[in-house]
Design an enzyme around this catalytic site. Structure first.
Site, mmCIF file in Angstrom:
data_model
loop_
_atom_site.group_PDB
_atom_site.id
_atom_site.type_symbol
_atom_site.label_atom_id
_atom_site.label_comp_id
_atom_site.label_asym_id
_atom_site.label_seq_id
_atom_site.Cartn_x
_atom_site.Cartn_y
_atom_site.Cartn_z
ATOM 1 C CB SER A 147 -1.258 7.415 5.193
ATOM 2 O OG SER A 147 -1.709 8.330 3.942
ATOM 3 C CE1 TYR A 182 -5.432 2.125 -4.952
ATOM 4 C CE2 TYR A 182 -3.985 3.974 -4.924
ATOM 5 C CZ TYR A 182 -4.161 2.806 -4.537
ATOM 6 O OH TYR A 182 -3.299 2.003 -3.781
ATOM 7 C CD1 TRP A 238 -6.254 -3.747 4.437
ATOM 8 C CD2 TRP A 238 -4.855 -4.894 3.381
ATOM 9 N NE1 TRP A 238 -5.834 -2.820 3.367
ATOM 10 C CE2 TRP A 238 -5.036 -3.704 2.902
ATOM 11 C CE3 TRP A 238 -3.738 -5.792 2.801
ATOM 12 C CZ2 TRP A 238 -4.177 -3.176 1.527
ATOM 13 C CZ3 TRP A 238 -3.183 -5.580 1.585
ATOM 14 C CH2 TRP A 238 -3.304 -4.111 1.012
ATOM 15 C CB CYS A 278 -0.846 -0.019 1.174
ATOM 16 S SG CYS A 278 -1.697 1.654 1.539
ATOM 17 C CB VAL A 324 -11.122 -2.377 7.009
ATOM 18 C CG1 VAL A 324 -9.954 -2.976 8.000
ATOM 19 C CG2 VAL A 324 -12.483 -2.520 7.906
ATOM 20 C CB THR A 325 -7.629 1.991 4.926
ATOM 21 O OG1 THR A 325 -8.044 2.964 5.999
ATOM 22 C CG2 THR A 325 -8.980 1.953 3.920
#
Length: 310
Positions: free
Chosen positions: A142, A189, A90, A57, A124-125
């Site tokens: 992030s 994306y 994930w 990612c 859910v990242t």
């Protein structure tokens, strides 16, 4: 691929029907801050926090880079999810570095989210910054985790590295970050997940318009804002380093490759050569994730052999 709805996992791809075929990224929900202010809820304490990431990612990669640059590996341990993200999202593995970390017994990252917010609704990242003391997610954005590692945890850093968000450059950093996020970081994306020709072409044209401008900019200076590296460079780097291997083919961003841009390509390799950075770039894992996980785009899951180098 999926999301939580009122705390229940559902295997659901992105909804592009309601947006006319365009991909719209959900904003991060957990937005607390680790700060050095006395009395703050979350303070920078060694061993208190745990970082959940994927090596594939680009958003999580930002945080891993700053963690390495600052020498925070012993301060903030990490769990790395498996490269494939399929019907359960994930997933954790058996190896110690692939484990569920402080959320014991979890098989999937969505269980970490459930632990923090039992009624959570949303994607859910990664990355996720987890607080072991309170048993909750501090932040899953992030760009904000990156700044915390740069600033709040600086007193615990074992390596000396210049401030990535210096006061005199903050306005310029914020401005270029906004453009790069919209058209490059998220732009790939928007191209790859588009389900209409119009939305796809809009994203690709904006993407290469920005890359062309960045190529011109880097012809005059080694980094985006002159002679010093800032957070803007690392935010761009994680997209560039994936571009030729993944976004060019898998996301149909095939007008040009990064290797076709002399200044951008040299810039990417300058950043790649910074001590501690190359170890965070695992092309095999990156390709395995994208080509293997996005079955709506690549139904066979076949991972291409190339490119031989970046």
């Amino acid at each position: 691929m999926g999301l939580l709805v009122d705390g229940k996992w559902t295997d659901t791809w992105y909804d592009t029907k309601s947006t006319g075929g365009g991909f719209v990224r959900q904003a991060a929900r957990f937005r607390n801050t680790v700060e050095r202010t006395p009395g703050a809820r979350f303070t920078p304490d060694k061993g208190r926090y745990h970082l959940y990431v994927s090596l594939a990612c680009p958003w999580a990669h930002r945080t891993l880079i700053v963690r390495a640059l600052k020498g925070l590996e012993e301060v903030i341990p990490v769990s790395i999810v498996m490269p494939l993200m399929l019907e359960n999202g994930w997933t954790f593995g058996d190896a110690p570095e692939r484990s569920s970390g402080p959320v014991a017994g979890a098989k999937y990252l969505y269980e970490v989210y459930e632990r923090a917010a039992p009624d959570y609704t949303g994607r859910v990242t990664v990355p996720v910054l987890w607080d072991k003391r309170e048993g909750t997610i501090v932040n899953n954005e992030s760009s904000e985790i990156l700044r915390m590692f740069n600033d709040a945890f600086d007193g615990l850093a074992t390596k000396s590295y210049p401030d990535l968000y210096p006061e005199p450059l903050r306005g310029a950093i914020d401005e270029i970050n906004a453009t790069i996020y919209d058209t490059v970081n998220n732009g790939v994306y928007k191209a790859g997940f588009a389900t209409s020709q119009v939305k796809y072409e809009e994203a690709v044209r904006a993407l290469f318009g920005t890359l062309d401008e960045l190529e011109r900019r880097l012809g005059d200076a080694p980094y985006l804002l002159g002679d010093r590296v800032t957070e803007a460079d690392w935010r761009l780097f994680t997209t560039l380093v994936r571009f030729d291997a993944v976004y060019h083919g898998h996301f149909k961003c095939n007008v040009r490759r990064i290797i076709d841009y002399p200044h951008l390509h040299a810039y990417m390799h300058r950043l790649l050569a910074v001590p501690g950075v190359r170890e965070t770039v695992l092309l095999d894992e990156i390709k395995a994730h994208y080509y293997g996980s996005h079955r709506t785009i690549n139904p066979t899951g076949i991972v291409p052999i190339g490119p031989a180098s970046i």
